[in-house]
Design an enzyme around this catalytic site. Structure first.
Site, PDB file in Angstrom:
ATOM      1  N   HIS A  75       0.844  -1.200   0.000  1.00  0.00           N
ATOM      2  CA  HIS A  75       0.000   0.000   0.000  1.00  0.00           C
ATOM      3  C   HIS A  75       0.876   1.246   0.000  1.00  0.00           C
ATOM      4  O   HIS A  75       1.817   1.352   0.795  1.00  0.00           O
ATOM      5  CB  HIS A  75      -0.902   0.007   1.248  1.00  0.00           C
ATOM      6  CG  HIS A  75      -2.108  -0.868   1.119  1.00  0.00           C
ATOM      7  ND1 HIS A  75      -3.388  -0.420   1.306  1.00  0.00           N
ATOM      8  CD2 HIS A  75      -2.225  -2.172   0.791  1.00  0.00           C
ATOM      9  CE1 HIS A  75      -4.244  -1.401   1.100  1.00  0.00           C
ATOM     10  NE2 HIS A  75      -3.560  -2.485   0.791  1.00  0.00           N
ATOM     11  N   TYR A 203      -9.598   5.345   7.186  1.00  0.00           N
ATOM     12  CA  TYR A 203      -9.761   5.681   8.610  1.00  0.00           C
ATOM     13  C   TYR A 203     -10.843   6.759   8.694  1.00  0.00           C
ATOM     14  O   TYR A 203     -10.647   7.859   8.192  1.00  0.00           O
ATOM     15  CB  TYR A 203      -8.467   6.239   9.179  1.00  0.00           C
ATOM     16  CG  TYR A 203      -7.331   5.250   9.288  1.00  0.00           C
ATOM     17  CD1 TYR A 203      -6.506   4.961   8.201  1.00  0.00           C
ATOM     18  CD2 TYR A 203      -7.065   4.612  10.496  1.00  0.00           C
ATOM     19  CE1 TYR A 203      -5.460   4.056   8.302  1.00  0.00           C
ATOM     20  CE2 TYR A 203      -6.006   3.711  10.611  1.00  0.00           C
ATOM     21  CZ  TYR A 203      -5.213   3.444   9.511  1.00  0.00           C
ATOM     22  OH  TYR A 203      -4.172   2.548   9.619  1.00  0.00           O
ATOM     23  N   PRO A 294      -4.482   0.246  18.390  1.00  0.00           N
ATOM     24  CA  PRO A 294      -4.134  -0.206  17.040  1.00  0.00           C
ATOM     25  C   PRO A 294      -4.344   0.839  15.940  1.00  0.00           C
ATOM     26  O   PRO A 294      -3.994   0.607  14.804  1.00  0.00           O
ATOM     27  CB  PRO A 294      -5.039  -1.414  16.822  1.00  0.00           C
ATOM     28  CG  PRO A 294      -6.106  -1.310  17.837  1.00  0.00           C
ATOM     29  CD  PRO A 294      -5.573  -0.524  18.973  1.00  0.00           C
ATOM     30  N   LYS A 298       0.900  -0.048  15.112  1.00  0.00           N
ATOM     31  CA  LYS A 298       2.278  -0.104  15.609  1.00  0.00           C
ATOM     32  C   LYS A 298       2.609  -1.330  16.447  1.00  0.00           C
ATOM     33  O   LYS A 298       3.776  -1.662  16.613  1.00  0.00           O
ATOM     34  CB  LYS A 298       2.552   1.152  16.456  1.00  0.00           C
ATOM     35  CG  LYS A 298       2.544   2.429  15.643  1.00  0.00           C
ATOM     36  CD  LYS A 298       3.720   2.494  14.683  1.00  0.00           C
ATOM     37  CE  LYS A 298       3.502   3.502  13.576  1.00  0.00           C
ATOM     38  NZ  LYS A 298       3.708   2.909  12.245  1.00  0.00           N
ATOM     39  N   TYR A 386       3.584   6.903  10.213  1.00  0.00           N
ATOM     40  CA  TYR A 386       2.712   5.785   9.837  1.00  0.00           C
ATOM     41  C   TYR A 386       3.513   4.644   9.202  1.00  0.00           C
ATOM     42  O   TYR A 386       3.298   3.474   9.518  1.00  0.00           O
ATOM     43  CB  TYR A 386       1.638   6.281   8.869  1.00  0.00           C
ATOM     44  CG  TYR A 386       0.562   5.272   8.535  1.00  0.00           C
ATOM     45  CD1 TYR A 386       0.603   4.540   7.357  1.00  0.00           C
ATOM     46  CD2 TYR A 386      -0.513   5.058   9.406  1.00  0.00           C
ATOM     47  CE1 TYR A 386      -0.390   3.614   7.044  1.00  0.00           C
ATOM     48  CE2 TYR A 386      -1.509   4.139   9.099  1.00  0.00           C
ATOM     49  CZ  TYR A 386      -1.442   3.422   7.921  1.00  0.00           C
ATOM     50  OH  TYR A 386      -2.421   2.496   7.610  1.00  0.00           O
TER      51      TYR A 386
HETATM   52  P1  FAS Z   1       1.579 -11.638  21.939  1.00  0.00           P
HETATM   53  O1  FAS Z   1       0.565 -11.296  22.982  1.00  0.00           O
HETATM   54  O2  FAS Z   1       1.153 -11.773  20.521  1.00  0.00           O
HETATM   55  O3  FAS Z   1       2.275 -13.037  22.308  1.00  0.00           O
HETATM   56  C1  FAS Z   1       2.632 -13.334  23.637  1.00  0.00           C
HETATM   57  C2  FAS Z   1       2.599 -14.838  23.785  1.00  0.00           C
HETATM   58  O4  FAS Z   1       3.068 -15.176  25.092  1.00  0.00           O
HETATM   59  C3  FAS Z   1       1.179 -15.385  23.662  1.00  0.00           C
HETATM   60  O5  FAS Z   1       1.132 -16.399  22.681  1.00  0.00           O
HETATM   61  C4  FAS Z   1       0.881 -15.930  25.060  1.00  0.00           C
HETATM   62  O6  FAS Z   1       0.084 -17.101  25.024  1.00  0.00           O
HETATM   63  C5  FAS Z   1       2.276 -16.230  25.588  1.00  0.00           C
HETATM   64  N1  FAS Z   1       2.368 -16.240  27.051  1.00  0.00           N
HETATM   65  C6  FAS Z   1       1.807 -15.374  27.929  1.00  0.00           C
HETATM   66  N2  FAS Z   1       2.124 -15.731  29.200  1.00  0.00           N
HETATM   67  C7  FAS Z   1       2.903 -16.849  29.121  1.00  0.00           C
HETATM   68  C8  FAS Z   1       3.531 -17.700  30.071  1.00  0.00           C
HETATM   69  N3  FAS Z   1       3.428 -17.476  31.381  1.00  0.00           N
HETATM   70  N4  FAS Z   1       4.264 -18.752  29.619  1.00  0.00           N
HETATM   71  C9  FAS Z   1       4.384 -19.000  28.288  1.00  0.00           C
HETATM   72  N5  FAS Z   1       3.799 -18.238  27.334  1.00  0.00           N
HETATM   73  C10 FAS Z   1       3.064 -17.179  27.749  1.00  0.00           C
HETATM   74  N6  FAS Z   1      -1.359  -4.564  16.446  1.00  0.00           N
HETATM   75  C11 FAS Z   1      -1.356  -3.919  15.260  1.00  0.00           C
HETATM   76  O7  FAS Z   1      -0.294  -3.465  14.829  1.00  0.00           O
HETATM   77  N7  FAS Z   1      -2.541  -3.773  14.535  1.00  0.00           N
HETATM   78  C12 FAS Z   1      -3.730  -4.301  14.986  1.00  0.00           C
HETATM   79  O8  FAS Z   1      -4.765  -4.166  14.343  1.00  0.00           O
HETATM   80  C13 FAS Z   1      -3.759  -5.003  16.201  1.00  0.00           C
HETATM   81  N8  FAS Z   1      -4.921  -5.578  16.657  1.00  0.00           N
HETATM   82  C14 FAS Z   1      -4.917  -6.233  17.873  1.00  0.00           C
HETATM   83  C15 FAS Z   1      -6.090  -6.846  18.378  1.00  0.00           C
HETATM   84  C16 FAS Z   1      -6.091  -7.515  19.614  1.00  0.00           C
HETATM   85  C17 FAS Z   1      -7.365  -8.177  20.146  1.00  0.00           C
HETATM   86  C18 FAS Z   1      -4.910  -7.578  20.379  1.00  0.00           C
HETATM   87  C19 FAS Z   1      -4.896  -8.248  21.746  1.00  0.00           C
HETATM   88  C20 FAS Z   1      -3.744  -6.983  19.891  1.00  0.00           C
HETATM   89  C21 FAS Z   1      -3.736  -6.326  18.632  1.00  0.00           C
HETATM   90  N9  FAS Z   1      -2.578  -5.747  18.105  1.00  0.00           N
HETATM   91  C22 FAS Z   1      -2.552  -5.099  16.912  1.00  0.00           C
HETATM   92  C23 FAS Z   1      -1.360  -5.835  18.794  1.00  0.00           C
HETATM   93  C24 FAS Z   1      -0.785  -7.207  18.546  1.00  0.00           C
HETATM   94  O9  FAS Z   1      -0.658  -7.424  17.177  1.00  0.00           O
HETATM   95  C25 FAS Z   1       0.492  -7.261  19.319  1.00  0.00           C
HETATM   96  O10 FAS Z   1       1.243  -6.057  19.159  1.00  0.00           O
HETATM   97  C26 FAS Z   1       1.364  -8.439  18.957  1.00  0.00           C
HETATM   98  O11 FAS Z   1       0.609  -9.605  19.132  1.00  0.00           O
HETATM   99  C27 FAS Z   1       2.595  -8.382  19.856  1.00  0.00           C
HETATM  100  O12 FAS Z   1       3.232  -9.571  19.771  1.00  0.00           O
HETATM  101  P2  FAS Z   1       3.931 -10.199  21.067  1.00  0.00           P
HETATM  102  O13 FAS Z   1       4.688  -9.141  21.756  1.00  0.00           O
HETATM  103  O14 FAS Z   1       4.613 -11.414  20.558  1.00  0.00           O
HETATM  104  O15 FAS Z   1       2.755 -10.569  22.085  1.00  0.00           O
HETATM  105  C1  PHB Z   2      -5.571  -4.329  10.255  1.00  0.00           C
HETATM  106  O1  PHB Z   2      -5.524  -4.579   9.028  1.00  0.00           O
HETATM  107  O2  PHB Z   2      -5.932  -5.159  11.129  1.00  0.00           O
HETATM  108  C2  PHB Z   2      -5.187  -2.944  10.711  1.00  0.00           C
HETATM  109  C3  PHB Z   2      -4.627  -2.061   9.794  1.00  0.00           C
HETATM  110  C4  PHB Z   2      -4.286  -0.781  10.205  1.00  0.00           C
HETATM  111  C5  PHB Z   2      -4.541  -0.395  11.510  1.00  0.00           C
HETATM  112  C6  PHB Z   2      -5.108  -1.288  12.434  1.00  0.00           C
HETATM  113  C7  PHB Z   2      -5.444  -2.558  12.027  1.00  0.00           C
HETATM  114  O3  PHB Z   2      -4.226   0.874  11.909  1.00  0.00           O
END
Ligand code: FAS
Ligand code: PHB
Length: 391
Positions: A75, A203, A294, A298, A386
Site C-alpha cells: 500500500h 480511517y 491499534p 504499531k 505511519y
Molecule cells: P503476543 O501477545 O502476541 O504473544 C505473547 C505470547 O506469550 C502469547 O502467545 C501468550 O500465550 C504467551 N504467554 C503469555 N504468558 C505466558 C507464560 N506465562 N508462559 C508461556 N507463554 C506465555 N497490532 C497492530 O499493529 N494492529 C492491529 O490491528 C492489532 N490488533 C490487535 C487486536 C487484539 C485483540 C490484540 C490483543 C492486539 C492487537 N494488536 C494489533 C497488537 C498485537 O498485534 C500485538 O502487538 C502483537 O501480538 C505483539 O506480539 P507479542 O509481543 O509477541 O505478544
Molecule cells: C488491520 O488490518 O488489522 C489494521 C490495519 C491498520 C490499523 C489497524 C489494524 O491501523
C-alpha cells in the site's frame, strides 16, 4: 526429554518470541521457546494486519519473505475520512515508503514453519510459572507440561509473553515504572470473506464514532468500528455491524460488500509503557513492555523492532563478550517506543469520538484535519510515523 539448559530462553510464541528465536538461531545461539497456549490457539488469534517496511525487511532477512512477497498487499497511501470528506495521504509520494498488509496470523505461521525447519525447541501448552535467579549467574525457569513441572536453566530470558505474561511481573515493583492511558472505548473487529471496499485503508472519523476499512486479501475484508469499552459481541449481530460500519464510512460505503463474519472480537484500547525493559538477565520485548491502540498499526511492528535490537545485543555478547548493546537495550528500545506511543495516541485522539461536553475536542479534531488538508508538512509528519520511523 526436554532440554534442561539453554543459552536464551524465550517466553511466548507470538510474533516477538518467534522472530527472536529465528534471529538467534540463525546466529547459532541456542534457544528454547516456551508458549502457554497450543499452536492452534496462537494461530487462531486474529490481530494485526499492517506491516512497516522495517518489519517486512526483517521477515525477508530471516528467510520468511516468500509468502509475504507473493500474498502481501503493498500500500502506497491511505484515506482519512472526516464525516464523509476524504483526504488521501500518499505516504510513498510524501516519504518514499510503502507498507504491506499481511495478517499477523500469516507472519506467525511463516515464523513457526521456519523455526520448525531449524529444529528449534519450541514447547506449546507449556506455561512458565516462575523465573528465578535474574540477578545471579544463571536464570532458572519453572514451567508445566501435561501437569508436570520442569525447570530450564539459561544465561538470559526474553519475556516475549505479552501484556498478561509473567516476564514483566518478575521485575521488582521498586524498579518497574509503568505509564497507562485507558481509552473510554474499544474496537469491534470482524473478518468476512467478501472483497474490501477499495484498495486503500480508510480511517473514518464520524460523529457516531470511528470506523476502519482494511483487509487481509482482495477477497477478505477486515473491518472495525469503535464501540463502548464494555460492548458485548452478542449485541452486535452481523447486520447491525455492517449497517453501522457503512453509516460511518459515508459515501465510500457504496463500495462495501457485506457478508457473514468468520471472526468477531472486541479489543480494549490502551496506551501502556513499562520501564525498564531489562532487569538483570531478563529482557522484555513486544506487548510484554508496551501496548498501543491499534489506530497507528504499531503493536506488531514495535515487537519486531524490539527483537531486532535484542538479537543484535545478544549476538554481540555471544560473539565477543561485549555487553554494550545489552546494557543500552532498554534505552534504545524506549526511544522508539515512546515515539510510536505518541503517534498511536495522536491518531486515536484525531479519529475517535470522545466524551466532549463543550465540543472543544471535536473542534480540535476538525482543525487538525483542516491543517492536514492545507499542509504538506503536516502530511509528511503523519506519513513518516505511519510507515515507521527508522530503526
Ligand atoms: P503476543 O501477545 O502476541 O504473544 C505473547 C505470547 O506469550 C502469547 O502467545 C501468550 O500465550 C504467551 N504467554 C503469555 N504468558 C505466558 C507464560 N506465562 N508462559 C508461556 N507463554 C506465555 N497490532 C497492530 O499493529 N494492529 C492491529 O490491528 C492489532 N490488533 C490487535 C487486536 C487484539 C485483540 C490484540 C490483543 C492486539 C492487537 N494488536 C494489533 C497488537 C498485537 O498485534 C500485538 O502487538 C502483537 O501480538 C505483539 O506480539 P507479542 O509481543 O509477541 O505478544
Ligand atoms: C488491520 O488490518 O488489522 C489494521 C490495519 C491498520 C490499523 C489497524 C489494524 O491501523
Amino acid at each position: 526429554m526436554s532440554k534442561q539448559r539453554t543459552q536464551v530462553a524465550i517466553i511466548g510464541a507470538g510474533p516477538a518470541g518467534l522472530m527472536l528465536a529465528r534471529l538467534l538461531t540463525l546466529a547459532k545461539i541456542d534457544v528454547v521457546v516456551l508458549e502457554r497456549q497450543s499452536r492452534a490457539y496462537v494461530l487462531g488469534r486474529i490481530r494485526a494486519g499492517l506491516l512497516e517496511s522495517g518489519t517486512t525487511d526483517l521477515l525477508r532477512e530471516v528467510g520468511c519473505g516468500a509468502r509475504l512477497d507473493a500474498e502481501g498487499l503493498v500500500h502506497d497511501s491511505a484515506s482519512l475520512n472526516f464525516n464523509g470528506e476524504s483526504l488521501e495521504i500518499n505516504y510513498l509520494d510524501l516519504v518514499g515508503k510503502s507498507v504491506t498488509i499481511y495478517g499477523q496470523t500469516e507472519v506467525t505461521r511463516d515464523l513457526m514453519e521456519a523455526n520448525d525447519a531449524s529444529g528449534i525447541a519450541c514447547h506449546y501448552e507449556a506455561p512458565v510459572t516462575a523465573i528465578d535467579g535474574l540477578d545471579g549467574a544463571r536464570v532458572r525457569l519453572t514451567y508445566l507440561t501435561h501437569g508436570q513441572q520442569h525447570t530450564l536453566d539459561c544465561d538470559y530470558v526474553a519475556g516475549c509473553d505479552g501484556f498478561h505474561g509473567v516476564g514483566r511481573a518478575a521485575i521488582p515493583a521498586s524498579v518497574l515504572k509503568t505509564y497507562e492511558r485507558i481509552y473510554p472505548f474499544g474496537w469491534l473487529g470482524i473478518l468476512a470473506d467478501v472483497p474490501p471496499c477499495g484498495h486503500e485503508l480508510i480511517y473514518a472519523n464520524h460523529p457516531d464514532g470511528f470506523a476502519l476499512a482494511t483487509m487481509r486479501s482482495n477477497t477478505r475484508t477486515r473491518a472495525y468500528i469503535q464501540v463502548p469499552a464494555d460492548a458485548r459481541i452478542e449485541d452486535w449481530p452481523d447486520d447491525r455491524f455492517w449497517a453501522e460500519y457503512k453509516h460511518r464510512l459515508g459515501p465510500v460505503s457504496k463500495g462495501v460488500t457485506t457478508g457473514p463474519s468468520i471472526e468477531k472480537s472486541v479489543a480494549p484500547l490502551r496506551s501502556f509503557v513499562a520501564e525498564p525493559m531489562r532487569f538483570g538477565r531478563l529482557f522484555l520485548a513486544g506487548d510484554a513492555a508496551h501496548i498501543v491502540p491499534p489506530t497507528g498499526a504499531k503493536g506488531l511492528n514495535l515487537a519486531a523492532s524490539d527483537v531486532r535490537y535484542l538479537s543484535r545485543a545478544l549476538i554481540a555478547f555471544y560473539a565477543s563478550g561485549d555487553a554494550g548493546l545489552i546494557d543500552t537495550y532498554s534505552e534504545t528500545c524506549l526511544k522508539r517506543i515512546w515515539k510510536a506511543t505518541r503517534f498511536s495516541w495522536w491518531m486515536t485522539t484525531l479519529l475517535h469520538k470522545f466524551p466532549d461536553p463543550d465540543g472543544f475536542g471535536t473542534a480540535m479534531q476538525r482543525a487538525e484535519f483542516e491543517y492536514l488538508k492545507s499542509s504538506r508538512t503536516a502530511q509528511v509528519s503523519l506519513a513518516e510515523n505511519y510507515v515507521g520511523l527508522p530503526i
